[in-house]
Design an enzyme around this catalytic site. Sequence first.
Site, PDB file in Angstrom:
ATOM      1  N   ASP A   1      -2.424  10.083   4.028  1.00 26.15           N
ATOM      2  CA  ASP A   1      -3.850   9.749   4.152  1.00 26.15           C
ATOM      3  C   ASP A   1      -4.558  10.755   5.070  1.00 26.15           C
ATOM      4  OD1 ASP A   1      -6.309   8.577   4.201  1.00 26.15           O
ATOM      5  OD2 ASP A   1      -5.725   6.829   5.408  1.00 26.15           O
TER       6      ASP A   1
ATOM      7  N   LYS B   1       0.853  -1.200   0.000  1.00 32.58           N
ATOM      8  CA  LYS B   1       0.000   0.000   0.000  1.00 32.58           C
ATOM      9  C   LYS B   1       0.883   1.243   0.000  1.00 32.58           C
ATOM     10  CE  LYS B   1      -3.349   2.544   2.875  1.00 32.58           C
ATOM     11  NZ  LYS B   1      -4.246   2.519   4.063  1.00 32.58           N
TER      12      LYS B   1
ATOM     13  N   LYS C   1     -10.286  12.462   8.409  1.00 35.21           N
ATOM     14  CA  LYS C   1     -10.025  11.690   9.629  1.00 35.21           C
ATOM     15  C   LYS C   1     -10.621  12.406  10.830  1.00 35.21           C
ATOM     16  CE  LYS C   1      -6.376   8.634   8.378  1.00 35.21           C
ATOM     17  NZ  LYS C   1      -7.264   7.472   8.564  1.00 35.21           N
TER      18      LYS C   1
ATOM     19  N   GLU D   1      -9.566   3.923   1.854  1.00 37.21           N
ATOM     20  CA  GLU D   1      -8.984   4.096   0.519  1.00 37.21           C
ATOM     21  C   GLU D   1      -7.942   3.027   0.205  1.00 37.21           C
ATOM     22  OE1 GLU D   1      -7.728   5.422   3.124  1.00 37.21           O
ATOM     23  OE2 GLU D   1      -5.588   5.059   2.855  1.00 37.21           O
TER      24      GLU D   1
ATOM     25  N   ASP E   1       1.493   5.939   5.762  1.00 38.06           N
ATOM     26  CA  ASP E   1       0.518   5.078   5.102  1.00 38.06           C
ATOM     27  C   ASP E   1       1.054   4.431   3.824  1.00 38.06           C
ATOM     28  OD1 ASP E   1      -1.917   3.896   5.531  1.00 38.06           O
ATOM     29  OD2 ASP E   1      -3.081   5.429   4.476  1.00 38.06           O
TER      30      ASP E   1
ATOM     31  N   ARG F   1      -7.871  -0.180   0.636  1.00 41.16           N
ATOM     32  CA  ARG F   1      -8.383  -1.389  -0.025  1.00 41.16           C
ATOM     33  C   ARG F   1      -8.674  -1.125  -1.497  1.00 41.16           C
ATOM     34  NH1 ARG F   1     -13.115  -1.829   4.273  1.00 41.16           N
ATOM     35  NH2 ARG F   1     -11.435  -0.868   5.453  1.00 41.16           N
TER      36      ARG F   1
ATOM     37  N   ASP G   1     -12.159   7.288   3.576  1.00 43.50           N
ATOM     38  CA  ASP G   1     -10.984   6.951   4.390  1.00 43.50           C
ATOM     39  C   ASP G   1     -10.663   5.458   4.307  1.00 43.50           C
ATOM     40  OD1 ASP G   1      -8.845   7.429   6.035  1.00 43.50           O
ATOM     41  OD2 ASP G   1     -10.015   7.584   7.887  1.00 43.50           O
TER      42      ASP G   1
HETATM   43  N1  BES Z   1      -4.416   4.349   6.863  1.00 46.77           N
HETATM   44  C1  BES Z   1      -5.556   4.030   7.635  1.00 46.77           C
HETATM   45  C2  BES Z   1      -5.290   2.945   8.687  1.00 46.77           C
HETATM   46  C3  BES Z   1      -4.288   3.245   9.754  1.00 46.77           C
HETATM   47  C4  BES Z   1      -4.690   3.547  11.033  1.00 46.77           C
HETATM   48  C5  BES Z   1      -2.925   3.161   9.519  1.00 46.77           C
HETATM   49  C6  BES Z   1      -3.760   3.792  12.034  1.00 46.77           C
HETATM   50  C7  BES Z   1      -1.991   3.397  10.499  1.00 46.77           C
HETATM   51  C8  BES Z   1      -2.408   3.705  11.772  1.00 46.77           C
HETATM   52  C9  BES Z   1      -6.666   3.543   6.708  1.00 46.77           C
HETATM   53  O1  BES Z   1      -6.666   4.070   5.428  1.00 46.77           O
HETATM   54  C10 BES Z   1      -7.959   3.937   7.325  1.00 46.77           C
HETATM   55  O2  BES Z   1      -8.212   5.101   7.402  1.00 46.77           O
HETATM   56  N2  BES Z   1      -8.745   2.953   7.738  1.00 46.77           N
HETATM   57  C11 BES Z   1     -10.011   3.224   8.313  1.00 46.77           C
HETATM   58  C12 BES Z   1     -11.009   2.342   7.636  1.00 46.77           C
HETATM   59  C13 BES Z   1     -12.420   2.594   8.033  1.00 46.77           C
HETATM   60  C14 BES Z   1     -12.868   3.944   7.494  1.00 46.77           C
HETATM   61  C15 BES Z   1     -13.269   1.498   7.473  1.00 46.77           C
HETATM   62  C16 BES Z   1      -9.916   2.884   9.786  1.00 46.77           C
HETATM   63  O3  BES Z   1      -9.319   1.851  10.114  1.00 46.77           O
HETATM   64  O4  BES Z   1     -10.407   3.658  10.591  1.00 46.77           O
HETATM   65 ZN    ZN Z   2      -4.887   4.694   4.684  1.00 45.49          ZN
HETATM   66 MN    MN Z   3      -7.676   5.916   5.296  1.00 43.28          MN
END
Ligand code: BES
Ligand code: ZN
Ligand code: MN
Length: 482
Positions: free
Chosen positions: A247, A242, A254, A327, A266, A329, A325
């Site tokens: 992000d 990835k 966020k 993104e 990220d 996947r 967010d």
């Molecule tokens: N990049 C984040 C996940 C992440 C969280 C990486 C903490 C490193 C540390 C990912 O893109 C994300 O935002 N995931 C969301 C998904 C949700 C919206 C389904 C999450 O885990 O909150």
């Molecule tokens: Zn991310």
């Molecule tokens: Mn994200």
Amino acid sequence: MHSIIHKAEESFLKSHLIILGSPNSDWSQFNLSADELAFIQLKIKNGQKSIEINQYSRYVFVECFDQNDQPSLMFENARKRGAAMLKRCNEVHIDAVSIVDEMDEKLSMYVAEGMALANYQFLKYFTDSESKKNSLKVIRIDESDAEIRKLNAVIDGVLHARDLVNEPLSYLTALQFSQDIVTLGAAAGFEVEVFHKEQIEALNMGGLLAVNKGTLEPPTFNVLTYRADAPKNSKPIVLVGKGIVYDTGGLSLKPTENSMDIMKCDMGGAASVVGVLYAIAKAKIPIHVIGLIPATENRPGLSAYAPGDVIHMMDGTSVEVLNTDAEGRLVMADALSYAKKYNPELVVDFATLTGAAVRAIGKYGIVAMGAVNSSVKNALIESGHMTHERLAMMPFWDEYADLLKSDIADLKNLGPAEAGHITAGKFLAHFTDYPWMHLDIAGPAFLSQDDHYRLKGGTGTGVRLMFDFLLKESGYLGAGSN
Ligand code: BES
Ligand code: ZN
Ligand code: MN
């Protein structure tokens, strides 16, 4: 990168010395005086494990290990001791040290590894970086050239991955990331092909293009190829990383205070893929490996993709985007579709994919799921133990996939609150038709505090794991060969 580990010299007894032994080792062979030997014996009797003797012309560090029946724990202990030794060497401004191994366990390799990884610094942005530099530049061990070359290769792979993670967006745009990958490829000996926006459009990578829509900077899709002259595997092993260089969450910005502060991490999965390719190319492992890296920012610009949008992925799958967010996947799915063209033996993906993975196991390991045969699965788990980049296998039952059914499209990109790391994995699974393991490294990829030889900031998690796995896959153990 400097390759900090060197072969022991004849005159090693004159240099600063780290002696690894057990409480009943013979310490008399290292030019120590009777007083010094008595001092060591006394300290050992009192249960002290680390003993320091300052002879002015040289330091002698005696490190006692207990014979532990579980090798992986003993190796990790050795790496941690290495990190502590390293700190001490820099405190007393030592520039070179030799490690003497009185144990039969190749412990010097692991101590040296811990030292080298703990000696990492990211000083690029300090105006007085020169004065901040650690003193230690050389670690000598009594091992074969082949072992030393492999060790330097994997260490340098980890350190390059850390550099990439620690670079902020102000430097590391997707285009710059590609340029850096090209530079590393030239240095290590792997090929890099960079697809730009027009080619990504021609490939219909709708996931990568959708995430990129809100940004000013174009995306890239990077294909890294390392193929040894006589690879052990006939079908390639594909590693997907990835590469979200930053992000923000996009329009689904966020929501949690300060959660954006570390989001330069990220692209940690992508950095690990680059690190693995660097290491296996440097070590010339007889194997065929492809790295695939979709790279872009995720930002809320005027033309950003919006919650509710339906997008079409590279393989034609329609996806209802309910949270911009989620993104990772989307970009990973297109890369996983692209991987099909290689008819791969195995695909492993690395991604800082979900906060749910962090909540599940924290920074202590890698959240893993997927569909591979039990021998590959066991080999990955074993490499996880040997490198202490441990895998926590998650259930991957069909029911989790049902949670991604959309009312208006083939899939939605958001599941319910529970098991978010697993539904994210199920989203990815939709785009695979080959043996595949998904590694969610969101927990260990970036640390807020030093953890022995894993330092604050980017960790390069996954590089040592995969290097160990690929080394064993290739059947190349390096002993005596070059
Ligand atoms: N990049 C984040 C996940 C992440 C969280 C990486 C903490 C490193 C540390 C990912 O893109 C994300 O935002 N995931 C969301 C998904 C949700 C919206 C389904 C999450 O885990 O909150
Ligand atoms: Zn991310
Ligand atoms: Mn994200």
